[in-house]
Design an enzyme around this catalytic site. Structure first.
Site, PDB file in Angstrom:
ATOM      1  N   ASP A 168       0.691  -1.141  -0.111  1.00 43.87           N
ATOM      2  CA  ASP A 168      -0.019   0.086   0.144  1.00 43.87           C
ATOM      3  C   ASP A 168       0.905   1.239  -0.121  1.00 43.87           C
ATOM      4  O   ASP A 168       0.404   2.176  -0.775  1.00 43.87           O
ATOM      5  CB  ASP A 168      -1.008   0.085   1.367  1.00 43.87           C
ATOM      6  CG  ASP A 168      -2.019  -1.181   1.111  1.00 43.87           C
ATOM      7  OD1 ASP A 168      -2.991  -0.898   0.432  1.00 43.87           O
ATOM      8  OD2 ASP A 168      -1.903  -2.004   1.886  1.00 43.87           O
ATOM      9  N   SER A 169       1.898   1.242   0.769  1.00 35.94           N
ATOM     10  CA  SER A 169       2.661   2.340   0.916  1.00 35.94           C
ATOM     11  C   SER A 169       3.406   2.550  -0.315  1.00 35.94           C
ATOM     12  O   SER A 169       3.509   3.809  -0.888  1.00 35.94           O
ATOM     13  CB  SER A 169       3.681   2.446   2.062  1.00 35.94           C
ATOM     14  OG  SER A 169       3.232   2.247   3.402  1.00 35.94           O
TER      15      SER A 169
END
Length: 398
Positions: A168-169
């Site tokens: 996600d990051s």
């Protein structure tokens, strides 16, 4: 001193991690980020992991510098509010499953007709096209399909995960990079035209897989799990010291390797013809690792680190968060900051990355309460009066 994204207006739709992390990064550098949440429920991240006084501490960080408004995106009146807000904004971030915004009459075709300069960042598990576009996607699946999980862990054990939402990051960072390039193309090049930034979680991870694809294509090489070693690059590993602590050593540069061997009492290996290049060292990686650990096990961690620092060999500890908050280097670079949580308490939060000399980022406030800024945004962005706002509240639209 101003901030680099001052004056940029961002509308953040979606929830949890990837899209909102992109919004956080923009907000840290001065963008006016309006986070849209469902009325009454809000972003599920508000209730994730450790809760303090009714709110997730992660939420307080993830949503710093953002303004929270509530809008029912499934209602026609809510959709009209979003369309009105889009007329005012530069960037829209969303991380719903592909097709969801189109179902709500909020797809790019419709929104760009309202605002041709709109940059729309779309984060999803598999992207907006392709046979998997409709599958549910999470960062953990992106890390798996992107190839990262296959090479993470010890070879005799099942694949493991990194202890944070890395997929996600990474997708969030690519989202910000893409948005900034699109803004440059729109404003600096003067086209005046927005575009869609299509970021897939699995692709964000796959992009970090170094030479895996060409190595497989030409040599049939498949990178596998190798524990703490770095395959094909040597010596680079984690070594145990006499006191049971571990030191990470990167001795894989040609000149660094010589300094490492001299520092640990093996000048003959520093000059050995077999070890003058990385390819030669990689062929004898196990032997070199054993030689290095034979030395580290004779000294405690602090002695090992001091010796290696003096020899200018990259080396360091494996920190827990408890170690991080005490480290003088973290503190000197203001990466551990105390920010006011309420009238009586402060909260430790990470500093902003990257450091910018002229337009630095900063934390202005922590993640807001649900809908805290709804009235303010409706008045300032949309010029709604009190009566209009009250009517929308009574209908449950906001």
């Amino acid at each position: 001193m101003g901030q680099s994204l001052e004056g940029v207006k961002v509308l953040e739709l979606g929830s949890l991690i990837a899209g909102p992390f992109a919004g956080r990064l923009m907000a840290e550098f001065g963008a006016d980020v309006i986070k849209v949440e469902p009325p009454k429920k809000g972003d599920p991240l508000r209730d994730w992991r450790h809760i303090y006084e009714g709110t997730s501490l992660w939420w307080r960080l993830q949503s710093r510098n953002k303004k929270s408004i509530t809008v029912d995106l499934k209602s026609e009146e809510g959709q009209e509010i979003i369309k009105s807000l889009v007329q005012e904004c530069d960037i829209l971030i969303e991380n719903f499953r592909p097709g969801t915004l189109e179902k709500w009459n909020l797809g790019y075709e419709e929104l760009s007709s309202i605002n041709p300069g709109l940059v729309m960042v779309r984060v999803s598990g598999y992207g907006q096209t392709g046979p998997y576009r409709d599958k549910a996607g999470f960062g953990s699946i992106g890390e798996s399909m992107g190839g990262l999980r296959h090479i993470t862990g010890n070879p005799e054990l099942p694949p493991t995960r990194v202890g944070v939402s890395l997929g996600d990051s990474l997708a969030a960072m690519y989202s910000v990079i893409g948005a900034m390039m699109a803004i440059y193309h729109r404003d600096v090049k003067g086209t005046g035209k927005g575009q869609v930034i299509d970021v897939a979680l699995y692709e964000a991870v796959f992009s970090l897989m170094e030479g895996s694809l060409p190595e497989f294509d030409k040599l049939g090489a498949v990178r596998e799990r190798t524990g703490s070693a770095l395959p094909g690059i040597a010596p680079s590993n984690t070594y145990q010291c006499r006191d049971g602590k571990y030191v990470v050593i990167g001795g894989n540069g040609d000149a660094i390797f010589k300094r490492l061997m001299n520092a640990i009492g093996h000048p003959e290996l520093a000059e050995d013809e077999r070890f003058q290049t990385n390819s030669g060292r990689a062929n004898h990686a196990d032997y070199l690792d054993e030689t290095i650990e034979d030395w580290t096990k004779t000294v405690d961690f602090e002695t090992a680190l001091q010796t290696l620092d003096e020899a200018r060999v990259p080396a360091g500890p494996i920190y827990s968060i408890e170690d991080i908050v005490k480290d003088p280097h973290y503190l000197s670079r203001e990466m551990i900051q105390n920010f006011k949580l309420n009238e009586e308490e402060s909260l430790k939060i990470p500093g902003v990355v990257p450091k910018m000399s002229e337009t630095p980022g900063e934390t202005k406030w922590l993640g807001p309460e649900l809908g805290q800024h709804t009235d303010e945004v409706m008045r300032s962005w949309l010029t709604y009066d009190d009566e209009k706002i009250q009517q929308l509240k009574e209908k449950g639209i906001i």
